[in-house]
Design a protein around this motif. Structure first.
Motif, PDB file in Angstrom:
ATOM      1  N   ASP A 303     -40.411 -43.832  -7.042  1.00 16.00           N
ATOM      2  CA  ASP A 303     -39.045 -44.113  -7.504  1.00 16.00           C
ATOM      3  C   ASP A 303     -38.852 -45.490  -8.138  1.00 16.00           C
ATOM      4  N   ASP A 305     -38.826 -47.904 -11.275  1.00 12.83           N
ATOM      5  CA  ASP A 305     -38.621 -47.619 -12.693  1.00 12.83           C
ATOM      6  C   ASP A 305     -39.860 -47.995 -13.504  1.00 12.83           C
ATOM      7  N   LYS A 313     -35.674 -48.431 -19.655  1.00 10.74           N
ATOM      8  CA  LYS A 313     -36.287 -47.483 -18.717  1.00 10.74           C
ATOM      9  C   LYS A 313     -36.854 -46.289 -19.472  1.00 10.74           C
ATOM     10  N   ARG A 316     -40.271 -42.990 -14.411  1.00 10.11           N
ATOM     11  CA  ARG A 316     -40.204 -43.338 -12.989  1.00 10.11           C
ATOM     12  C   ARG A 316     -41.555 -43.071 -12.336  1.00 10.11           C
ATOM     13  N   SER A 349     -41.207 -51.805 -12.726  1.00  8.13           N
ATOM     14  CA  SER A 349     -40.217 -52.709 -12.153  1.00  8.13           C
ATOM     15  C   SER A 349     -40.454 -52.818 -10.651  1.00  8.13           C
TER      16      SER A 349
END
Lengths: 367, 126
Positions: A303, A305, A313, A316, A349
Motif C-alpha cells: 500500500d 504509493d 502517483k 501502489r 513513497s
C-alpha cells in the motif's frame, strides 16, 4: 491478536510448532508459525538445503463425476483439458467484474476426479462460488478440515524423502504427483510443487497421521540439515520468485492480465468473464504488476504509493521485503503500463520520502 | 526473556539507561524478538530536541516496520553509527551493543514516569 483462542483454528501440528519455539500468529483464522529461528535463517536453509512448512491451513476440495472437468473448465482460467492423470495445473478463478476470486492448483486424479487446492483465506468464498454454479450435479467434498499439508522445499528434498516411500520422488517432474504409501501411511498424495522456487514437494494426508509424518520427515531430513520454516520465510521465498500472493498482489479487483497471469489465462475455451479478459489481452491494460528493486535505502511495503520522477502517483506497492538472497529491498506493485518495462525508474513513497527504485524482470533471483 | 533490573522501560518497548543527565535508549529484548530479523535502523534526528513520545527513528525488519519513540524529552546527542553497518546487532545484543541513541534529558524527573523491569515484564507477559 484480537481473535480469541476459542474461535481460532489450529493445525494438527500446533503442538509440534509450540515445542519448537515457533512464534505463532493468527493467519486466515488459523494459528500458524510465522518463524522459528528467524526468517533469514529459515529462508537460506530452504534455498540451499531443506525446509519444511506446515501449510495445513490451505483448503482442499474434491470434485467428482462426469461433469467435474466441465465445471472446473468453466470456472477457472487455465485449460483443464490439457491435464492428464497425475498432473497439476496452476490456475485462477476469475470473477465477473474483471477480478480474481482466488488462485489455485488443480490436480487431475483421474478423468472424473479432481482436487482443487485453494488459499486458506478464501476457502468459504471459493466453496460457495463453485457450489452456487454447480448446476450439473458434480459431487463436491470440502476436505480442508481433515487434511494436513506439508511443503518440504529445497534442493535436497528428493534425496531426503526418497527413503520414506517407493514412489519415485527423484524422477517426479515439476507439477506432477503420485498417491501411495509414505512413511508407512497409505493414501498420501505427494506432488512436485511448492511456492518457493527452491524445488521440493507438497505432501497431503489425513490429520490423524500428522505427528507421525512430521516426525518421519524431520528424521529423514536430519542429515540434510532440515529445519522447520514459517510463513515469514514462505513470503520472502515466493516474493524472490515474483509469485503472486492472493490478498496482496492479486484480489477481487485485479485482472489476471494485469497481474501477468496471461500464461494461465487460456482463450482456447470459454470461462467466467473470458470475453472481457480477451479484450484486455488484445487491447492492452492500463496498469501492470511489475517487480522492482530499491536503489535507495528503504523497504517497500504493501500500500505504499509508487510515484514518477515528478512525484505523481503512478501505482501502489502490493508486496515488499528485504530479499535475504540478494540482500536488497525488492517489491512488486501495480504501475501505469508505460512505467512497467524493465529498466524504468520509479519512486516509492516511504515515510513521505520518494526513494528511487528500478523496474526489473521477475523472478528477482535466477536459479 | 531478559529485562535487566537496572533499566527503565516504556509501553512502546524502549529501554532507558540513565547516565548522569544523559539517557541511553534502545529497544527491548521483547521488541527485537517481535520484529524478527532487523534490516536497518534509520535515525535522522541527531542534534534535534524532541518531546517525550515523539518519533526519533524507524526500525525496518524483514517482515515489518516500526517507529521508535522518545521515552522522555531531550536532545539527541548521539546515535549508534555501528548499527548502520550491522543492524542485526539489535537482535543479538539489544541492551548493550544494540543501543540506539544518547539523549541529553530536558527534565530528568520524567525518568520517574517510566516502568520498572518487573512492571514491564508483567506487561509483555514474559
Amino acid at each position: 491478536m484480537e481473535t480469541t483462542e476459542s474461535t481460532i483454528r489450529q493445525t494438527a501440528l500446533y503442538n509440534q510448532h509450540v515445542q519448537l519455539g515457533a512464534k505463532m500468529v493468527p493467519f486466515a483464522g488459523c494459528l500458524m508459525p510465522v518463524s522459528y529461528e528467524g526468517i533469514n535463517v529459515e529462508h537460506e536453509n530452504v534455498r540451499n538445503k531443506l525446509g519444511v512448512f506446515d501449510v495445513s491451513h490451505m483448503g482442499e476440495f474434491i470434485f467428482k463425476g462426469e461433469k467435474a472437468a466441465e465445471l472446473i473448465q468453466k470456472l477457472t482460467s487455465n485449460d483443464v483439458s490439457k491435464l492428464t492423470d497425475g498432473k497439476v495445473q496452476y490456475s485462477c478463478i476469475p470473477n465477473h467484474s474483471g477480478g480474481i476470486v482466488d488462485d489455485l492448483l488443480v490436480y487431475r486424479i483421474d478423468q472424473n476426479t479432481y482436487m482443487l487446492v485453494v488459499n486458506a483465506s478464501n476457502i468459504e468464498k471459493d466453496w460457495q462460488w463453485f457450489l452456487s454454479r454447480n448446476t450439473e450435479g458434480v459431487e463436491m467434498h470440502n476436505i480442508s478440515d481433515k487434511t494436513s499439508l506439508l511443503a518440504v522445499q529445497g534442493p535436497l528434498a528428493a534425496e531426503a524423502l526418497q527413503q520414506l516411500t517407493d514412489m519415485d520422488l527423484k524422477g517426479m517432474t515439476y507439477y506432477t504427483f503420485s498417491k501411495g504409501k509414505f512413511a508407512g501411511i497409505e493414501n498420501v498424495l505427494v506432488s512436485a510443487t511448492g511456492y518457493t522456487g527452491a524445488g521440493g514437494f507438497e505432501i497431503y494426508f489425513e490429520n490423524s497421521s500428522a505427528d507421525h509424518i512430521w516426525k518421519s520427515i524431520m528424521e529423514a531430513g536430519a542429515k540434510h540439515g532440515i529445519k522447520p520454516a514459517g510463513l515469514g520465510a514462505r513470503d520472502t521465498l515466493r516474493l524472490e520468485m515474483g509469485f503472486c500472493l492472493y490478498g496482496n498482489d492479486i484480489d477481487d479487483t485485479t485482472s489476471p492480465i494485469e497481474a501477468g497471469l496471461g500464461w494461465i489465462t487460456k482463450f482456447s475455451k470459454e470461462f467466467t468473464n473470458s470475453e472481457a479478459l480477451k479484450k484486455q489481452k488484445e487491447e492492452g491494460v492500463k496498469q501492470k504488476l511489475a517487480g522492482f528493486e530499491m536503489e535507495e535505502r528503504g523497504i517497500p511495503r504493501k500500500d505504499y504509493d509508487i510515484l514518477d520522477a515528478n512525484g505523481r502517483k503512478i501505482g501502489r506497492v502490493t508486496s515488499g521485503t528485504q530479499s535475504p538472497t540478494l540482500q536488497k529491498a525488492i517489491g512488486m506493485g501495480y504501475v501505469e503500463s508505460e512505467f512497467a518495462a524493465p529498466g524504468s525508474t520509479v519512486f516509492i513513497s516511504i515515510r513521505d520520502k520518494a526513494m528511487k527504485a528500478k523496474i526489473v524482470k521477475v523472478p528477482f533471483i535466477k536459479n | 526473556m531478559n529485562f535487566p533490573d537496572n533499566l527503565k522501560y516504556t509501553k512502546d518497548h524502549e529501554w532507558v539507561r540513565v547516565e548522569g543527565n544523559e539517557a541511553v535508549i534502545g529497544i527491548t529484548d521483547f521488541a527485537q524478538s517481535e520484529l524478527g530479523d532487523i534490516v536497518f535502523v534509520e535515525i535522522e534526528t541527531e542534534g534535534e530536541t524532541l518531546d517525550k513520545d515523539a518519533v526519533f527513528g524507524t526500525v525496518e525488519a524483514v517482515k515489518t516496520v516500526s517507529d521508535l519513540f522518545m521515552p522522555l524529552s531531550g536532545t539527541v546527542s548521539q546515535f549508534n553509527k555501528a548499527l548502520e553497518k550491522n543492524p542485526e546487532t539489535v537482535n543479538r545484543d539489544p541492551y548493550n551493543e544494540g543501543w540506539m541513541i544518547r539523549v541529553k534529558m530536558s527534565d530528568a524527573s520524567q525518568v520517574n514516569d517510566l516502568m520498572s523491569a518487573a512492571d514491564y515484564r508483567a506487561m509483555v507477559g514474559g
